[in-house]
Design a protein around this motif. Structure first.
Motif, PDB file in Angstrom:
ATOM      1  N   ALA A 135       0.680  -1.157   0.095  1.00  0.00           N
ATOM      2  CA  ALA A 135      -0.082   0.121   0.098  1.00  0.00           C
ATOM      3  C   ALA A 135       0.865   1.343   0.027  1.00  0.00           C
ATOM      4  O   ALA A 135       0.403   2.343  -0.331  1.00  0.00           O
ATOM      5  N   ASP A 136       2.076   1.105   0.482  1.00  0.00           N
ATOM      6  CA  ASP A 136       2.794   2.446   0.716  1.00  0.00           C
ATOM      7  C   ASP A 136       4.307   1.930   0.854  1.00  0.00           C
ATOM      8  O   ASP A 136       4.783   0.828   0.593  1.00  0.00           O
ATOM      9  N   THR A 137       5.234   2.848   1.139  1.00  0.00           N
ATOM     10  CA  THR A 137       6.700   2.650   1.283  1.00  0.00           C
ATOM     11  C   THR A 137       7.099   2.067   2.750  1.00  0.00           C
ATOM     12  O   THR A 137       8.201   1.970   2.857  1.00  0.00           O
ATOM     13  N   SER A 138       6.253   2.110   3.560  1.00  0.00           N
ATOM     14  CA  SER A 138       6.368   1.677   5.039  1.00  0.00           C
ATOM     15  C   SER A 138       6.759   0.088   5.005  1.00  0.00           C
ATOM     16  O   SER A 138       7.643  -0.116   6.060  1.00  0.00           O
ATOM     17  N   VAL A 139       6.679  -0.854   3.935  1.00  0.00           N
ATOM     18  CA  VAL A 139       7.285  -1.949   3.800  1.00  0.00           C
ATOM     19  C   VAL A 139       7.973  -2.102   2.499  1.00  0.00           C
ATOM     20  O   VAL A 139       7.564  -1.566   1.421  1.00  0.00           O
ATOM     21  N   SER A 140       9.196  -2.589   2.688  1.00  0.00           N
ATOM     22  CA  SER A 140      10.204  -2.699   1.614  1.00  0.00           C
ATOM     23  C   SER A 140       9.835  -3.969   0.975  1.00  0.00           C
ATOM     24  O   SER A 140      10.614  -4.716   0.787  1.00  0.00           O
TER      25      SER A 140
END
Length: 558
Positions: A135-140
């Motif tokens: 969903a976003d860049t919080s997880v690589s």
């Protein structure tokens, strides 16, 4: 995702990793026989959810972090090497992992922060279906890797470094004792070229069938990791986003399904391929971000005029949320791109890999957006311009230049590469084959092109064009014509990572133009004019990691 997806029909490249040729495809995918599903079901061993597909495939998923910890086919364990499991990226960490069965489908859901990952099994099939929603860049999360035990599939392909112990560059490019180079980067293939990747022994095949890549980035001609093999074991990849030599921003949302498929030695069933796979059985599973076939549309064009029929044409759709593509029919340019999410897209027509036309198209769910004949203006194709001489073809690729074909699966230092130096004489008949595909500041800068002009040609100013497909470390060409020296051009926008040494020339196509005055030419028509091409940059290091660029075409306009 369900329904027809975006892959063109022409994608038929199969990648095998052993000397054994692929035989007839074993039962796989939706065509697997239901009679083998007597033991279909799941259990909980305390640490894992254990799924038996009823087709000689049993796999385990960790209840702690969602790793795939076991992959047993016909009694043989295939998963794992070096104490590592198969998983998203390098593993997610503590996650919420749940399982549910709906008729003939079992779904394992993994929640880690904003990321959602899914494994699905179907009764009687020797496949594992996977989806990943970033969903976003919080997880690589940029990949899923299937780690495979050493010794099960032997190969010595370009993307294998089992027999290549000497490091050539960084920690991922190696050389064999015979001077041939190996790296996991050296796949040879663009995304548009293949439907699956894996290995086969003749009696068993293990494959990843890729997704439609609608949430990936880089377009149809992008190259990224597909697989590797080392002394420790092998890896099969589905790349969700790969930053090396990337030309687009990262897209977010659900990607998949991509499929881990076993066969009895042949290729995976074509029913699993993107473009043919349907997953109506997943419509009601509650997969985050899932859009069924009814929520998608289609773009179709009756034809494309103004094409050079010597080259293939591809039509791409792209916006910040999704990407798709399809092949234009060689006879008339007809194309059809199904399975497209609703929205407004930039439609690009590519001659080979060179963009020659763009327009806008809007897609609505449940309908086909029909386009009238697309006409490519002659001026949009630089190959249509009248030239005094030309080296190469304007295709958006270095095809035909010296070493170009080798560079998609080898390092420039490879023993099979011809010398990167050497000058070119216009009229020799071998201009393109003699001109290096790549030019580096520290390797072969200062290449010379010799040519003669008629008296009329020497009396006029001319435009010199140099087309490039990517550049490393801001490398760009400065030219000298006899005693006339051009200004140093500004560097165009290009990826900042390695490219030329890791099997990819695919960056942003760009054309440098130089207005050469009549005073630059020699007045003696019997003498050769000399064009010198230097690579300039204040960046880069040394050797093949010095500033460099890949050549598309060079011409002097009439």
């Amino acid at each position: 995702m369900s329904g027809p997806l975006n892959r063109p029909v022409r994608r038929r490249t199969f990648v095998l990793g052993s000397a054994a040729a692929a035989g007839s495809a074993a039962l796989a995918g939706p065509l697997a026989e239901s009679a083998s599903a007597a033991s279909f079901g799941w259990s909980d061993d305390g640490s894992h959810y254990v799924v038996d597909t009823g087709a000689n495939l049993v796999f385990k998923v960790s209840k702690t972090n969602g790793d795939l910890t076991s992959l047993v086919h016909r009694g043989t364990e295939y998963q794992g090497y070096g104490g590592k499991n198969s998983h998203v990226e390098s593993g997610l960490g503590t996650s919420t992992v749940t399982i549910a069965q709906s008729g003939s489908t079992i779904l394992i859901s993994v929640a880690y922060g904003t990321l959602r990952h899914y494994y699905a099994a179907r009764s009687g099939e020797n496949n594992v279906y996977l989806w990943t929603n970033k969903a976003d860049t919080s997880v690589s999360a940029t990949r899923y890797i299937v780690r495979v035990k050493a010794g099960l599939f032997l190969n010595d392909e370009p993307d294998s470094y089992t027999y290549a112990p000497t490091t050539v560059e960084a920690s991922d490019v190696f050389a064999k004792s015979d001077g041939q180079t190996r790296s996991k980067h050296y796949s040879k293939l663009r995304v548009i070229d293949y439907d699956y990747i894996g290995w086969n022994t003749g009696s068993v095949g293990l494959w990843i069938v890729l997704s439609n890549h609608e949430k990936a980035s880089g377009g149809p001609f992008y190259r990224s990791l597909l697989r590797h093999q080392s002394a420790d074991g092998g890896g099969l990849y589905e790349i969700l986003y790969y930053g090396e030599n990337q030309t687009e921003a990262q897209r977010f949302g659900l990607q998949g399904p991509y499929v881990i498929a076993f066969t009895d030695g042949g290729a995976p069933s074509s029913s699993l391929f993107p473009g043919t796979l349907t997953t109506s059985w997943a419509d009601s599973l509650g997969i985050s971000g899932y859009v069924a076939a009814g929520g998608r549309g289609r773009v179709a064009g009756v034809g494309i005029t103004g094409r050079n029929t010597a080259y293939p044409y591809t039509v791409g759709l792209a916006n910040s949320a999704a990407q798709y593509w399809g092949s234009a029919r060689s006879s008339d340019g007809y194309f059809s791109i199904p399975g497209v999410l609703p929205g407004t897209y930039t439609l690009t027509v590519f001659k080979d890999e060179l963009a020659v036309h763009t327009t806008s198209v809007t897609v609505t769910a449940g309908t086909t957006t029909s386009l009238n004949t697309i006409s490519i203006p002659s001026s949009n194709d630089p190959g249509n311009a009248s030239a005094v001489w030309r080296i190469g073809d304007w295709t958006g690729t270095p095809s035909g230049f010296k070493n170009a074909a080798l560079m998609t699966y080898a390092h420039p230092s490879d023993v099979r590469a011809s010398s990167w130096t050497g000058n070119v004489v216009i009229g020799s008949g071998s201009e393109t084959a003699a001109f290096p595909a790549y030019i580096w500041k520290d390797v072969n800068s200062g290449l010379l092109v010799y040519f003669k002009l008629t008296a009329a040609q020497a009396a006029a100013a001319h435009t010199l064009r140099i087309g490039v497909t990517t550049a490393y470390a801001n490398g760009r060409p400065q030219v000298t014509v006899n005693s006339w020296v051009s200004a140093i051009p500004s560097p165009p926008t290009q990826p900042s990572t390695r490219s030329l040494t890791v099997g990819s020339y695919r960056g942003n196509n760009y054309t440098f133009t130089y207005s050469v005055p009549a005073s630059a030419w020699l007045t003696d028509v019997g003498q050769y004019n000399v064009l010198k091409i230097d690579v300039v940059s204040g960046s880069g290091t040394t050797g093949y990691l010095s500033a460099g660029t890949s050549i598309d075409a060079i011409d002097l306009l009439a």
